[in-house]
Design a protein around this motif. Structure first.
Motif: not given
Length: 258
Positions: A140-143, A164-167, A230-233
């Motif tokens: 998931f994405d978030g702040d 790439e950053e951590l989710p 949601l960015v990935a599964v």
């Protein structure tokens, strides 16, 4: 956002990126047979028929980690069920789908799996033994301004290593060797990865297990806040830390809109 897998596995779940002694790896992390199978039209059709998510997702693709043996996902049928099988052998197997743009409309997640063994000595609360025969992961994405300095450093390390950053947060549904059903295991390296135990122990080995989960409710239980986009599964079977061998089968997966 697919640092989910490099960081979840390489930085947070696995003990490192050094190959086990005596094990050789191809440049891609998988042998040529696996690579050919995962590019075939028949394999792609089977995967897309089995794993159903809302429109807008990219193709399901295997994820290879440097220094890790990869066991391929084979299209098969087990006890009358279509499935994807993994013959794990001191390996890390990941099959994932990204959502770009990220998915904001998601509700129930239904999935099933079956195993013939659990990784001997695995402990999801211990980084050195954090293997699991089967997992379903959601990123998931978030702040990220809410993160601790430690998580900020991990994310920066990931960005430097991979671009790439951590989710923001990763929720994993797991079959644990031990642990109470419904319990949440916080990853020892970063609290942005939390594992919800939906199956525990050896009692159901050899049987298909079916689940239907409310993603929002589970995320709130694990993280104490509302989920972001949601960015990935992904599906994931890993036995590299415990150097275990086992077979796992993933049945149909359905992620429904709210």
């Amino acid at each position: 956002m697919w640092l989910l897998f490099i960081c979840t596995v390489a930085l947070a779940s696995c003990s490192g990126l050094i190959p086990p002694e005596g094990v050789e790896h191809s440049a891609a992390g998988a042998d040529s047979t696996d690579a050919r199978n995962h590019k075939s039209a028949a394999w792609r059709f089977a995967v897309e028929s089995l794993l159903q998510t809302p429109s807008g997702g990219e193709r399901w693709e295997p994820m290879y980690l440097p220094g890790k043996r990869f066991a391929g996902f084979e299209s098969t049928e087990r006890q009358g069920r279509p499935s994807l099988s993994v013959a794990a052998d001191r390996s890390v197997s990941i099959l994932r789908q990204r959502f770009a743009p990220s998915l904001t409309d998601f509700g129930q997640l239904a999935f099933s799996w079956k195993v013939d063994a659990l990784p001997e000595g695995a402990d999801l609360s211990d980084t050195e033994h954090a293997d699991a025969a089967v997992r379903i992961l959601l990123a998931f994405d978030g702040d990220r301004s809410k993160w601790s300095p430690r998580n900020q450093r991990l994310s920066e390390m990931s960005r430097l290593l991979t671009g790439e950053e951590l989710p923001y947060a990763t929720l994993a549904y797991v079959w644990s060797n031990q642990g109470e059903l419904g319990s949440v295991i916080v990853n020892p390296r970063t609290d942005r990865i939390r594992k919800l135990v939906v199956e525990s122990g050896v009692g159901q080995i050899g049987h298909w297990r079916d689940y239907r989960r409310d993603v929002r409710a589970d995320f709130i239980k694990a993280f104490g806040e509302e989920p972001g986009p949601l960015v990935a599964v992904a599906l994931m079977t890993d036995t590299d830390n415990t150097r275990s061998r086992l077979h796992a089968w993933y049945g149909p997966l359905t992620l429904e809109p709210r």
